[in-house]
Design a protein around this motif. Structure first.
Motif, PDB file in Angstrom:
ATOM      1  N   ASP A 246       0.819  -1.207   0.000  1.00  0.00           N
ATOM      2  CA  ASP A 246       0.000   0.000   0.000  1.00  0.00           C
ATOM      3  C   ASP A 246       0.862   1.269   0.000  1.00  0.00           C
ATOM      4  O   ASP A 246       0.642   2.192   0.785  1.00  0.00           O
ATOM      5  CB  ASP A 246      -0.951  -0.023   1.209  1.00  0.00           C
ATOM      6  N   VAL A 247       1.856   1.251  -0.910  1.00  0.00           N
ATOM      7  CA  VAL A 247       2.715   2.419  -1.075  1.00  0.00           C
ATOM      8  C   VAL A 247       1.955   3.504  -1.834  1.00  0.00           C
ATOM      9  O   VAL A 247       2.034   4.693  -1.506  1.00  0.00           O
ATOM     10  CB  VAL A 247       4.008   2.038  -1.810  1.00  0.00           C
ATOM     11  N   HIS A 248       1.242   3.101  -2.877  1.00  0.00           N
ATOM     12  CA  HIS A 248       0.484   4.024  -3.726  1.00  0.00           C
ATOM     13  C   HIS A 248       1.398   5.119  -4.273  1.00  0.00           C
ATOM     14  O   HIS A 248       1.082   6.328  -4.210  1.00  0.00           O
ATOM     15  CB  HIS A 248      -0.703   4.630  -2.965  1.00  0.00           C
ATOM     16  N   ALA A 249       2.539   4.675  -4.800  1.00  0.00           N
ATOM     17  CA  ALA A 249       3.477   5.607  -5.414  1.00  0.00           C
ATOM     18  C   ALA A 249       2.806   6.285  -6.607  1.00  0.00           C
ATOM     19  O   ALA A 249       2.078   5.663  -7.377  1.00  0.00           O
ATOM     20  CB  ALA A 249       4.734   4.877  -5.854  1.00  0.00           C
ATOM     21  N   GLY A 250       3.069   7.568  -6.746  1.00  0.00           N
ATOM     22  CA  GLY A 250       2.467   8.364  -7.816  1.00  0.00           C
ATOM     23  C   GLY A 250       1.203   9.070  -7.394  1.00  0.00           C
ATOM     24  O   GLY A 250       0.689   9.913  -8.146  1.00  0.00           O
ATOM     25  N   ALA A 251       0.650   8.761  -6.214  1.00  0.00           N
ATOM     26  CA  ALA A 251      -0.574   9.397  -5.751  1.00  0.00           C
ATOM     27  C   ALA A 251      -0.248  10.740  -5.117  1.00  0.00           C
ATOM     28  O   ALA A 251       0.875  10.981  -4.646  1.00  0.00           O
ATOM     29  CB  ALA A 251      -1.291   8.511  -4.755  1.00  0.00           C
ATOM     30  N   LEU A 303       1.798  -1.171  -4.869  1.00  0.00           N
ATOM     31  CA  LEU A 303       2.995  -0.331  -4.859  1.00  0.00           C
ATOM     32  C   LEU A 303       2.747   0.961  -5.620  1.00  0.00           C
ATOM     33  O   LEU A 303       3.322   2.002  -5.289  1.00  0.00           O
ATOM     34  CB  LEU A 303       4.171  -1.087  -5.479  1.00  0.00           C
ATOM     35  N   ILE A 304       1.903   0.912  -6.656  1.00  0.00           N
ATOM     36  CA  ILE A 304       1.585   2.110  -7.424  1.00  0.00           C
ATOM     37  C   ILE A 304       0.120   2.439  -7.233  1.00  0.00           C
ATOM     38  O   ILE A 304      -0.698   1.564  -6.908  1.00  0.00           O
ATOM     39  CB  ILE A 304       1.910   1.927  -8.924  1.00  0.00           C
TER      40      ILE A 304
END
Length: 529
Positions: A246-251, A303-304
């Motif tokens: 649950d990094v949600h890179a780019g958010a 991750l994204i």
């Protein structure tokens, strides 16, 4: 109880003739028992003297019926009435018994006795009314009749005897009742037994109190000196275990009150990931109780952030743009972690995709991985370390990944298949149901999940937090407001999971702390943010 024969009661019953006695005995033998019960008052027989004697002599069974009388006089009147009811007595016998024992004539026989009374009493000028009414006995009537006729002359007492000046007349002597005597003796025996019991209890109590006094008055023994316990110095082996999800890179998260003033963007994402990998090294190197022989990094998806929803196109980078910078970043950080662990420690990476990295509107059951950018990212990371001596990457084309440490099976999955629609119990109940189903498919020692942005230790499972922190998605699924953090623990070779610890990824401001605390209280009270 041993029943007894009272001579006075027995004398009220005329003895049987030899023929009558033989007939009664034959009837009892033929029946094998006494049909009529032996009637007793206390322990004294009032009816059945002949049956009792025959049954006792021949060993025949009999029954006992109990009756209650106020006095012996009442008992004698009942015996006479009972004999009259059987028509065993002639009027002459009734008068004779009544006269001898001072009993009134029974009601049913007063007419039959009238002739006998009239022949003697009436002939001598005596009124029989009181006798027939039961107010006088035949004996008293005879005495009064003889007094009236002059057969009995009462001598007058001297004046000093008629009226004694000071000495009262002695009370009449009551006849001793055997039943009363037996009851009195029994009561006296019970009272004596109770006194003995109380005396014994008092002696035991005195002895107990004396022993306590002796114990309290005795000098206290000096306790032996107790030194500090010397713990063993041997170290058991252990594996480090950390979860990344649950990094949600780019958010991009704009700080507002609804998200507890949390701020997030690609630059903050890199900073929090730096703290994550640095925390792994610090936690392993700081460990002194175990000999850590390796580390397992569980990458569990999201991750994204991607463009899963239309509104994400306004706040998130395109998936390929995010992967373009995230892939070299992860490769360099993983390589640096392996170098820090050293050549004697294995770095094992297990990898599953999440639901945010897919390129379809809805997840595909059979081709879930083929439509996931994160699965492709895992394959490229695995190829990058294919020849590395200490890094092992396991990224199967599946939504679940399994590995074994010290013979204990670890199961990793993103967690988006867990059905959760909010509720008072939070995600605990849905996760428990999911654990039970997963155990049927593959029994595992520990289940690792992400997706819900909530860190929990459920014993046989670990739910991971998030890197992005509290955002609109966490509010949508009613997740508990919490700071950005991930999960770290040790897997003891002997006892299994131990030392579960969060890895803090962000230093919140004072405003963020207050907002998170207020939101957590509202969440616990049921008023979700």
């Amino acid at each position: 109880m041993q029943i007894q024969i009272d001579p006075e009661f027995q004398s009220l019953i005329p003895p049987l003739t030899t023929a009558e006695r033989n007939a009664l005995e034959q009837a009892l033998v033929a029946d094998g028992r006494a049909r009529d019960p032996i009637v007793v008052w206390g322990a004294l027989i009032v009816d059945g003297h002949n049956r009792y004697e025959i049954c006792t002599r021949l060993g025949l069974p009999y029954q006992i019926a109990y009756r209650d009388f106020d006095s012996r006089q009442d008992a004698k009147e009942w015996i006479l009435a009972n004999q009259c009811a059987r028509r065993n007595l002639t009027p002459d016998q009734i008068c004779t018994l009544a006269a001898l024992h001072g009993l009134p004539v029974p009601d049913g026989f007063r007419g039959l006795v009238a002739e006998l009374l009239a022949r003697e009493l009436v002939a001598n000028g005596y009124d029989c009314t009181k006798v027939l009414a039961g107010k006088e006995t035949v004996r008293i009537a005879h005495i009064r009749m003889r007094e009236a006729r002059g057969d009995i002359v009462r001598k007058p007492k001297p004046r000093d005897q008629q009226h004694p000046p000071t000495v009262p007349a002695p009370p009449p002597t009551a006849e001793t009742d055997p039943l009363d005597t037996a009851l009195n003796e029994s009561a006296a025996q019970r009272a004596a037994a109770a006194d003995r019991k109380l005396l014994k209890a008092a002696k035991e109590r005195i002895a107990s109190l004396q022993a306590r006094v002796d114990m309290l008055s005795a000098p206290l023994p000096r306790p032996a000196p107790v030194g500090p316990r010397v713990l063993g110095t041997a170290q058991r082996q252990a594996w480090g275990l950390s979860v990344l999800s649950d990094v949600h890179a780019g958010a991009t998260v704009v700080p507002t009150a609804s998200v507890c003033w949390n701020e997030y963007n690609p630059e903050i994402c890199r900073h929090r990931l730096d703290r994550y990998f640095e925390s792994i090294v610090w936690l392993i190197e700081d460990e002194r109780s175990f000999a850590v022989i390796g580390h397992c990094l569980a990458v569990l998806g999201d991750l994204i952030d991607g463009h899963l929803h239309d509104d994400q196109t306004e706040t998130s980078e395109a998936p390929l743009v995010t992967i373009d910078w995230l892939e070299p970043y992860l490769v360099s950080r993983i390589a640096n972690l392996a170098d820090t662990l050293g050549p004697d420690r294995e770095l094992r990476i297990i990898w599953v995709p999440g639901n945010h990295g897919r390129d379809t509107l809805k997840p595909r059951a059979a081709t879930y991985c083929e439509h996931s950018h994160e699965w492709a990212l895992g394959q490229r990371v695995a190829r990058a370390f294919a020849d590395h001596p200490t890094i092992r990457v396991h990224a199967p084309k599946a939504r679940d990944v399994y590995t074994s440490l010290f013979g204990r099976v670890l199961h990793g999955t993103h967690g988006d298949t867990v059905n959760y629609a909010g509720g008072v119990g939070g995600i605990t109940i849905p996760l428990r149901k999911a654990y039970a189903m997963w155990q049927l498919i593959q029994p595992s020692y520990l289940h690792l999940t992400g997706h819900f942005h909530s860190q929990l230790d459920l014993g046989d499972g670990l739910a991971n937090g998030s890197v992005i922190g509290y955002n609109d998605f966490a509010r949508k699924i009613n997740a508990r407001p919490e700071e950005p953090k991930q999960t770290f623990c040790l897997l003891d070779s002997k006892y299994g999971k131990t030392k579960v610890s969060p890895t803090w990824l962000h230093e919140p401001t004072e405003r963020e702390r207050e907002a998170l605390a207020t939101a957590a209280k509202r969440w616990e009270a049921g008023a979700l943010c």
